[in-house]
Design a protein around this motif. Structure first.
Motif, PDB file in Angstrom:
ATOM      1  N   LEU A 253       0.892  -1.295  -0.096  1.00 38.35           N
ATOM      2  CA  LEU A 253       0.073   0.149   0.027  1.00 38.35           C
ATOM      3  C   LEU A 253       0.989   1.294   0.122  1.00 38.35           C
ATOM      4  O   LEU A 253       0.335   2.268  -0.250  1.00 38.35           O
ATOM      5  N   ALA A 256       0.479   3.897  -2.604  1.00 40.54           N
ATOM      6  CA  ALA A 256      -0.860   4.595  -2.734  1.00 40.54           C
ATOM      7  C   ALA A 256      -0.616   5.708  -2.009  1.00 40.54           C
ATOM      8  O   ALA A 256      -1.406   6.740  -1.911  1.00 40.54           O
ATOM      9  N   LEU A 262      -3.096   6.362  -6.048  1.00 37.93           N
ATOM     10  CA  LEU A 262      -4.291   6.419  -5.319  1.00 37.93           C
ATOM     11  C   LEU A 262      -5.491   6.582  -5.982  1.00 37.93           C
ATOM     12  O   LEU A 262      -6.560   5.818  -6.112  1.00 37.93           O
ATOM     13  N   PRO A 266      -6.633   2.159  -8.056  1.00 33.05           N
ATOM     14  CA  PRO A 266      -7.101   1.892  -7.060  1.00 33.05           C
ATOM     15  C   PRO A 266      -6.961   0.272  -6.729  1.00 33.05           C
ATOM     16  O   PRO A 266      -6.862   0.017  -5.549  1.00 33.05           O
ATOM     17  N   TRP A 269      -3.961  -0.854  -4.734  1.00 32.80           N
ATOM     18  CA  TRP A 269      -3.877  -0.910  -2.864  1.00 32.80           C
ATOM     19  C   TRP A 269      -5.294  -1.567  -2.564  1.00 32.80           C
ATOM     20  O   TRP A 269      -5.114  -1.917  -1.341  1.00 32.80           O
ATOM     21  N   ILE A 270      -6.330  -1.463  -3.164  1.00 29.68           N
ATOM     22  CA  ILE A 270      -7.533  -2.015  -2.354  1.00 29.68           C
ATOM     23  C   ILE A 270      -7.320  -3.745  -2.187  1.00 29.68           C
ATOM     24  O   ILE A 270      -7.836  -4.005  -0.910  1.00 29.68           O
ATOM     25  N   GLY A 273      -5.099  -4.198   1.112  1.00 25.91           N
ATOM     26  CA  GLY A 273      -5.611  -3.556   2.099  1.00 25.91           C
ATOM     27  C   GLY A 273      -6.888  -4.358   2.387  1.00 25.91           C
ATOM     28  O   GLY A 273      -7.221  -4.614   3.765  1.00 25.91           O
ATOM     29  N   ALA A 274      -7.746  -4.916   1.555  1.00 24.49           N
ATOM     30  CA  ALA A 274      -8.785  -5.629   2.188  1.00 24.49           C
ATOM     31  C   ALA A 274      -8.452  -7.032   2.678  1.00 24.49           C
ATOM     32  O   ALA A 274      -8.822  -7.469   3.504  1.00 24.49           O
ATOM     33  N   ILE A 276      -5.587  -7.266   4.368  1.00 20.07           N
ATOM     34  CA  ILE A 276      -5.042  -7.243   5.865  1.00 20.07           C
ATOM     35  C   ILE A 276      -6.294  -7.123   6.673  1.00 20.07           C
ATOM     36  O   ILE A 276      -6.543  -7.920   7.603  1.00 20.07           O
ATOM     37  N   ALA A 277      -7.342  -6.265   6.143  1.00 21.99           N
ATOM     38  CA  ALA A 277      -8.416  -6.096   7.098  1.00 21.99           C
ATOM     39  C   ALA A 277      -9.594  -7.318   7.293  1.00 21.99           C
ATOM     40  O   ALA A 277      -9.756  -7.494   8.431  1.00 21.99           O
TER      41      ALA A 277
END
Lengths: 300, 318
Positions: A253, A256, A262, A266, A269-270, A273-274, A276-277
């Protein structure tokens, strides 16, 4: 766990024995916790994907081909490609290997350290306890992340250093928890019984105190993995953790931070990011479910 | 109460001493010559002058002696000079400090309002859909990395919708500077506050559920008090006291979060400064920041103890 709880309670306590027998097994109880079960399935999938990626994926996570850079998601590249033309999905799973491994190793260190210190503080008491608890307070007042930045900037950033620093500076929660557990257990009648039958200190510790601290340790370690993962990700995001070209969910990320990536790419990085989340969320849910499923005092 | 406060103050001082020892150890192991960070850059010292200085400053003394001396200087606000900008570290920090306090303070206000009210609703309507939603969301905010949330917020609310500025703390030449600053503050403070809000939701819910089971609640109802009064006057009053401690306990997390959020939003506070200093290996700045930031944590934790002793009659009178 139930077996250990039953033996440590001693044969006299028949009420406990019946309760243990009628209690549904660990798996039954965990599977009743639907969210935790889904989380577990997700984590198994994530773990397998991370493990098997190098053998399954048609792409090399490191090989650059500038001609394929910045592609939008397509059938060939479900998450598109990054600036250097590397398949993003492959890199997300390869990054998962790194992020998961770092978090697990860090927690292995911090949980063992926390358990040993907590056992010592609770079991020995006196000045040993006082020193360990003051140390715990001091380390807890330090914002972990600032500490991480300080140490990484001094020692240099590498996966090994991140593991060691995370491991050696996040044992405080476990230590407090184990100490509290030890103090509680030491007041139980079965400890008095064991002592009166001539059990030695190390026997008490290994046969009674440690097994009874097992549940909170497992739960705390599970949640610890989630936190370690978040710390590693944030550190790598800032460029102080895992260094490229090795991908980790955090450093993927990092790009980004430039507005161009960014806004225009997208998918780059999405995806990580998703990842990890969702993984951290699943670990947290699993930890919550484990707390309910493992707790021998909690009857459903 | 005085007895309690004195004990808490002693506790805070112990922690500060411990942390100063820790930071001193870091100062010692940090690469580079300590002399460089101590001399005003104008003086352009030669190696011989440095050695003389070293002897005169007692840098060849044993570590405990040096620690006491270092602490004495630190207490007076002398933390040495930055290796890169060559300014006194304390000055650099003081310029940035208000910005971080603004961000962290706003985040805290947001999180208390959102977190506590959600927790209350969640507890009163236990097992309703709103409770499940609140529980799920609090897990979600606790699990999502701050930087990812920040990036998504920028992407959505600043870039796509254009409601907020993309980054920074102010626009040069804005017609209404105060409004402009607030406008810049909304996104980063919200992102930073959400994690604390999630934690507060969970604590408030658990604390209120515990209180709702208490005998005095039944008594209050039996007296014929209206449900709203029972919950507000008897329930909340007791349930919210521990929340003060939780807020203080979460301070280190909030500060940690601020470092990341300030980077994402390019917010010119201590966090961004820490990161830049770490990247430039500017150790005096990094270590001074570690000390400053921990000082903020310890002070707020002590303030929480004071607040606690004012709010809780068991401590005030005991």
């Amino acid at each position: 766990m139930s077996a250990i709880a039953a033996t440590s309670t001693g044969p006299v306590d028949s009420a406990t024995l019946t309760r243990v027998r009628t209690r549904p097994g660990f798996w039954t109880r965990l599977s009743r916790h639907r969210v935790a079960l889904i989380s577990l399935i997700f984590l198994v999938f994530m773990g397998l994907a991370a493990l098997l990626t190098p053998y399954v994926s048609p792409y090399d996570p490191y090989a650059m081909s500038l001609g394929d850079g910045g592609q939008t998601p397509s059938l060939q590249h479900p998450l598109g490609t990054d600036k250097l033309g590397r398949d993003n999905l492959t890199r997300v799973f390869t990054g998962g290997r790194v992020s998961i491994a770092v978090a697990l190793c860090a927690v292995a260190i911090s949980s063992s350290l926390g358990t040993v210190l907590g056992l010592m503080a609770g079991f020995r008491g006196g000045w040993i306890d006082a020193i360990i608890m003051r140390l715990t307070d001091i380390f807890m007042a330090f914002p972990l992340f600032v500490l991480l930045i300080v140490l990484v900037s001094i020692l240099g950033s590498s996966a090994k250093n991140v593991v060691l620093i995370l491991g050696f500076f996040s044992w405080m929660g476990t230590a407090r928890l184990v100490r509290g557990q030890v103090l509680a257990v030491m007041n139980e009648p079965y400890i008095e019984a064991a002592t009166s039958t001539g059990a030695k200190a190390d026997q008490l510790l290994l046969r009674h105190v440690l097994p009874n601290s097992f549940v909170p340790i497992v739960v705390a370690s599970t949640l610890g993995v989630a936190n370690a993962m978040l710390s590693e990700a944030a550190l790598s995001f800032l460029g102080l953790g895992i260094q490229p070209p090795t991908p980790s969910w955090g450093n993927m990320l990092n790009t980004a931070q430039s507005l161009q990536v960014l806004v225009n790419e997208p998918w780059v990085w999405i995806g990580p990011g998703a990842a990890i989340a969702c993984t951290v969320l699943a670990i947290n849910f699993l930890g919550d479910g484990l707390r309910d499923a493992l707790d021998p005092h909690l009857q459903r | 109460m005085t007895h309690y406060l004195v004990r808490r103050l002693l506790h805070a001082i112990t922690i500060l001493i411990g942390i100063s020892v820790l930071v001193f150890i870091f100062v010692e192991v940090a690469p580079g010559d300590a002399i460089d960070s101590m001399l005003p850059p104008e003086s352009m010292p030669t190696p011989e002058a440095k050695e003389a200085m070293r002897e005169r400053l007692g840098l060849n003394d044993p570590a405990p002696v040096r620690y006491v001396r270092w602490l004495g200087r630190a207490v007076q606000g002398d933390l040495g000079y930055s290796l890169t900008s060559r300014k006194p570290v304390t000055d650099i920090i003081m310029v940035r400090l208000p910005k971080t306090l603004q961000l962290v303070g706003t985040a805290m206000v947001i999180s208390v309002i959102v977190g506590v009210s959600t927790g209350i609703i969640s507890a009163i309507r236990q097992y309703s859909w709103i409770d499940y939603l609140a529980t799920f969301l609090s897990f979600f905010w606790l699990s999502i990395p701050g930087f990812f949330l920040g990036l998504m917020m920028i992407y959505l609310f600043a870039v796509k919708l254009g409601w907020f500025p993309v980054f920074g703390a102010s626009t040069a030449g804005a017609s209404n500077p105060i409004l402009d600053r607030l406008h810049h503050l909304v996104l980063p403070a919200t992102v930073l506050g959400l994690e604390l809000a999630a934690a507060l939701t969970r604590y408030t819910r658990a604390s209120l559920l515990e209180v709702l089971k208490a005998d005095y609640m039944r008594t209050a109802r039996a007296k014929g008090l209206r449900e709203r009064l029972v919950i507000v006057r008897h329930g909340l009053k007791n349930a919210l006291i521990p929340i003060i401690t939780v807020i203080a306990f979460r301070m280190p997390y909030l500060i940690s979060g601020a470092v990341v959020i300030e980077t994402v939003f390019q917010w010119p506070g201590l966090g961004l400064l820490t990161l830049n200093a770490a990247n430039q290996k500017d150790y005096p700045v990094v270590l001074a920041l570690a000390l400053a930031v921990t000082l903020i944590v310890v002070i707020s934790s002590f303030l929480a103890d004071v607040a606690y002793s004012i709010v809780d009659p068991r401590i005030r009178l005991g």
